[in-house]
Design a protein around this motif. Sequence first.
Motif, PDB file in Angstrom:
ATOM      1  N   SER A  13     -12.610  14.878 -40.855  1.00  0.00           N
ATOM      2  CA  SER A  13     -12.800  15.980 -39.914  1.00  0.00           C
ATOM      3  C   SER A  13     -12.786  15.443 -38.488  1.00  0.00           C
ATOM      4  CB  SER A  13     -14.120  16.708 -40.162  1.00  0.00           C
ATOM      5  OG  SER A  13     -14.239  17.809 -39.278  1.00  0.00           O
ATOM      6  N   ASP A  15     -13.996  15.866 -34.582  1.00  0.00           N
ATOM      7  CA  ASP A  15     -15.255  16.335 -33.983  1.00  0.00           C
ATOM      8  C   ASP A  15     -15.119  16.217 -32.474  1.00  0.00           C
ATOM      9  OD1 ASP A  15     -17.825  17.065 -33.450  1.00  0.00           O
ATOM     10  OD2 ASP A  15     -18.757  15.258 -34.273  1.00  0.00           O
ATOM     11  N   GLY A  20     -21.111  16.586 -34.703  1.00  0.00           N
ATOM     12  CA  GLY A  20     -21.321  16.251 -36.107  1.00  0.00           C
ATOM     13  C   GLY A  20     -22.611  15.533 -36.400  1.00  0.00           C
ATOM     14  N   HIS A  23     -25.402  18.077 -36.356  1.00  0.00           N
ATOM     15  CA  HIS A  23     -25.274  19.002 -37.480  1.00  0.00           C
ATOM     16  C   HIS A  23     -25.243  18.292 -38.833  1.00  0.00           C
ATOM     17  CE1 HIS A  23     -23.352  22.257 -34.666  1.00  0.00           C
ATOM     18  NE2 HIS A  23     -24.654  22.064 -34.429  1.00  0.00           N
ATOM     19  N   LYS A  24     -25.458  16.999 -38.813  1.00  0.00           N
ATOM     20  CA  LYS A  24     -25.586  16.191 -40.033  1.00  0.00           C
ATOM     21  C   LYS A  24     -24.373  16.355 -40.957  1.00  0.00           C
ATOM     22  CE  LYS A  24     -30.621  16.331 -39.867  1.00  0.00           C
ATOM     23  NZ  LYS A  24     -31.897  16.628 -40.612  1.00  0.00           N
ATOM     24  N   TRP A  25     -23.206  16.112 -40.393  1.00  0.00           N
ATOM     25  CA  TRP A  25     -21.983  16.236 -41.194  1.00  0.00           C
ATOM     26  C   TRP A  25     -21.949  15.238 -42.352  1.00  0.00           C
ATOM     27  CZ3 TRP A  25     -17.154  17.194 -37.580  1.00  0.00           C
ATOM     28  CH2 TRP A  25     -17.306  18.439 -36.954  1.00  0.00           C
ATOM     29  N   TYR A  26     -22.715  14.145 -42.229  1.00  0.00           N
ATOM     30  CA  TYR A  26     -22.752  13.174 -43.328  1.00  0.00           C
ATOM     31  C   TYR A  26     -23.374  13.782 -44.580  1.00  0.00           C
ATOM     32  CZ  TYR A  26     -27.219  12.754 -40.836  1.00  0.00           C
ATOM     33  OH  TYR A  26     -28.388  13.031 -40.176  1.00  0.00           O
ATOM     34  N   GLU A  28     -22.578  16.920 -45.430  1.00  0.00           N
ATOM     35  CA  GLU A  28     -21.636  17.946 -45.849  1.00  0.00           C
ATOM     36  C   GLU A  28     -20.398  17.304 -46.467  1.00  0.00           C
ATOM     37  OE1 GLU A  28     -20.727  20.453 -42.579  1.00  0.00           O
ATOM     38  OE2 GLU A  28     -22.846  20.835 -42.059  1.00  0.00           O
ATOM     39  N   LEU A  30     -16.665  16.992 -46.142  1.00  0.00           N
ATOM     40  CA  LEU A  30     -15.600  17.247 -45.175  1.00  0.00           C
ATOM     41  C   LEU A  30     -14.400  17.851 -45.889  1.00  0.00           C
ATOM     42  CD1 LEU A  30     -15.842  13.934 -43.087  1.00  0.00           C
ATOM     43  CD2 LEU A  30     -17.129  16.067 -42.793  1.00  0.00           C
ATOM     44  N   TRP A  68     -14.477  11.816 -38.262  1.00  0.00           N
ATOM     45  CA  TRP A  68     -15.319  11.521 -39.414  1.00  0.00           C
ATOM     46  C   TRP A  68     -14.454  11.243 -40.642  1.00  0.00           C
ATOM     47  CZ3 TRP A  68     -20.847  11.981 -39.462  1.00  0.00           C
ATOM     48  CH2 TRP A  68     -21.398  12.384 -38.250  1.00  0.00           C
ATOM     49  N   THR A 128     -19.906   7.825 -45.525  1.00  0.00           N
ATOM     50  CA  THR A 128     -19.388   8.543 -44.363  1.00  0.00           C
ATOM     51  C   THR A 128     -19.340   7.583 -43.182  1.00  0.00           C
ATOM     52  OG1 THR A 128     -20.412  10.588 -45.164  1.00  0.00           O
ATOM     53  CG2 THR A 128     -19.648  10.555 -42.876  1.00  0.00           C
TER      54      THR A 128
END
Length: 939
Positions: A13, A15, A20, A23-26, A28, A30, A68, A128
Amino acid sequence: MIIESIAGTWRFSLDEAKQGVDHKWYNERLQDHIQLPGTTSEHQKGEYNTAREIAHLTEAYPLNGYAWYQREIEIKAEWASKHIQLYVERTRVTHVWIGDELQGMQNSVSAPHIYEFGIMAPGMYTLTILVDNSGLPIKGGHMTSPDTQTNWNGLLGRIEIQASDLIRIDNVQAFPDAGNKSVQLRFQVINDTMGNADANLSIALADMVGAIQGNGNAAAGVKTAIIRSVPGIQSVELHYELGEDIMLWDEFNPVLYRLLVSLEANANGQTYRNEQSVSFGMRQFGTEGTQFTNNGRKVFLRGKHDALAFPLTGYAPMTVEEWVKVLSVAKSYGINHYRFHTCCPPEAGFMAADLLGIYFEPELPYWGAFQDPADEGYDEARSDYLREEGLRILKAYGNHPSFALFTLGNELHGSRNAMSSLLKEYREQDNRRLYAEGANNYFWAPAFSEDSDFWVTMRTGHGESMVRASFSHADLPLGHVQGSYPSTVTDYRDNLPDIQVPTISHEIGQYQSFPNFGEIEKYTGVLKARNFEVFRERLQAAGMLDQADQFFRASGQLAVICYREEIEAALRTPGFGGFQLLDLQDFPGQGTALVGVLDAFMDSKGFIEPEKWREFCSEIVLLARIPKFTYTTEETLVAELEIANYGSESLEAVQLEWSLKQGDRLIEAGVTAAKHVRQGTLEDVGTLQIDLSAAEAPAKLTLALKWKGSDVTNHYPIWVYPSAQVEAKPQAEFHLRRSFDQETSDILEEGGRVLLIPHQEQLSSHIDGAFASDFWCYPMFRSICEGKDAAPAPGTLGILCDEKHPVFKAFPTEFHSNWQWWPILIHSHSLILDKWPEAFRPLVQVIDNFERNHKLGLIVEAKVGKGSLLICASDLIGQQDKPEVRQLLHSLQQYAASEEFNPSFELSYDQIRSVLDPNAVGERETHRGQAVINPSYPN
């Protein structure tokens, strides 16, 4: 160690808003995908860039920010109780998470990122990686520059999960002692258990070349040792005798060896095993006085600049095979040295150089000021980063024998104490190479730093100071190619200060050629040559697009001529350390500097073949010191012959075969007496004195040198002219005029013929004369000069002419500039003909640069009124002491008096007056009929 590649398809993803982390993309999954190794630009992630960059290539999908990367990794059952780590060979700033646990941050742009995960329970985990190419503590030099490899975002090279036993070997460094045929091993033993253990170490040696061929694993001797391993990290040193038959590494015989270091330990009833290998070469790179040495043999560095510019990918190759291909091209042009401008190649580059025998000089990724803690505005983060980046480079690549030199960056300034402290630390850490403060540091006031092992500089502050032949108009005075009457006698011995370290001339050459618009179609990767498209459109708007290929070829030939003299001047300097070209290949940025005989892809531009280039750029070069290139038939050519021998051995009983030819016609030939030529020296081998009266003047001759019994040759052009002209009866009357005044107009209106050599003050619309091709690129140094309130360079790229045109019947020439044109061009002001008809072409056209695209005329002809006009914008009258100038004047006169003088293009009087000011000088003299050979004209 167990290694499992995790290259392949990753979730991904962009960013761009950098949200990220918050929003704690790790946590989620991707949704996009990308192939790794690779970059976002390669995979066209992000917004397509429609800009048209002029100063450098255009990245089609640039990214400056966060990206990411995510995938699952499996920790296998057999990896239980092993130490797990992530290895990413090359990237930018990274943050790594396993699940939702942050594992840390790393920011090296030069060395691998290694994350220690420790013991992990078997199972599946989400890995991640956030890559940020916008968060470096420094600008990063050419490691992150859009002028070179771009500031890419991605993960490159090896991407691996590595599993090792808890007692293991790490960071094996081999310090060879070539004189004693031994090697000192330094490494660490890491014990992650809770107890002590007896560790058995063994060391085996295998020939590295054999290993590459698949048969190099036979033991060449095994050494064993036992150490007591305690929890934590232990430093271990072991001495290993290699034996009398060991071979040394150098540029002529780049033999590599591989050491296998094995460990077996028992602790708490469990056996731990680990093996590490390290390749190395037996070499001792050092200095002796003002010269470099390798294993005691003198070395002259024939270097090229490199900034890791690879237009298809936007980053440096990551495989040995790719690097071998690139370096082999450079080596075919006689290059034995690479200076990496504010950058460091990856492991594959060093390995390829190891295999080919090329000396590397990487630099810290920095171009700026060093600071002491006491300095106002001290940037601790920047200083710490530079120090640590250097240590990381030494650790990652220090075993490579090709890694022979290291500097702190390019054109640095600021605190010398800070630089000296860093050099001292690096040298104490790793003494396997030479260190220097930087490349061309403090260039406005050059002074050698006693803490440096060598000096890379363009001037020395001693004598006339120059140690290269070309400079920009922002760095006056100019070098001898542009500033001195042509010869092959100039060297730099009187400009070298009394320092007992080698001096390397910094970024020599920089002779620009015109763009090759056919190259545009080669840019099929991440970078687009939209700058070339703009340059092509400008030339088309100027009405000269049909001449583009001619401009390209003619300017390229001039560049080669200048490079030859530049390189030979360095080789003619006794005890010199070497040179670093800028460049053998084009530089795609900083204004677009087309300074190479190779393009940015390392492909030949067709200017010169490698074997011809090696005549003046190789380990053994035959040199002739000739005081000038142009003579009359009454003169004697005197040439002092020398051999620069930087080959592998001293040369016994060397004889040079020489000949002077006019085409296929032999004028004189001979063989010098046998001489001994020591290795690493510049030796006199004889003097030639050749009576030129046998030449059928005017003519271009070739002086050829050949080392008898070898294929080593060199060639020099010589021009010979009559000492007095024998005039044929003119076929028609002509008038030699100095001003386009009313009397000249009247002659033309009456149907007369006029050869106009106007006083230079009358050239009202002109560009100043120059011989050498423009330095680097016109727009960059124009702006620098303007910032200094200095006059920009003329900015021209030599001449283009039809060598078969009858105007040159008595003046031998090629279609491009050569040395006989030097005084003619230096004392000229080429006419700006932009307002003349688009179809008009000069007989001798001065090639302008791609920014300005003036149509420039040195010699032009046209029908004017009822008559015929021939104009030469060079001060031929004021240069009658030069035989080449006298001869050109004679050739113009002969043409003006011939029936062949019949211009087809018609111009008006106003068009002529648009480039000439008849009121600047008031002479009204005229000469009719037979040409005057040695006229005396008023100034």
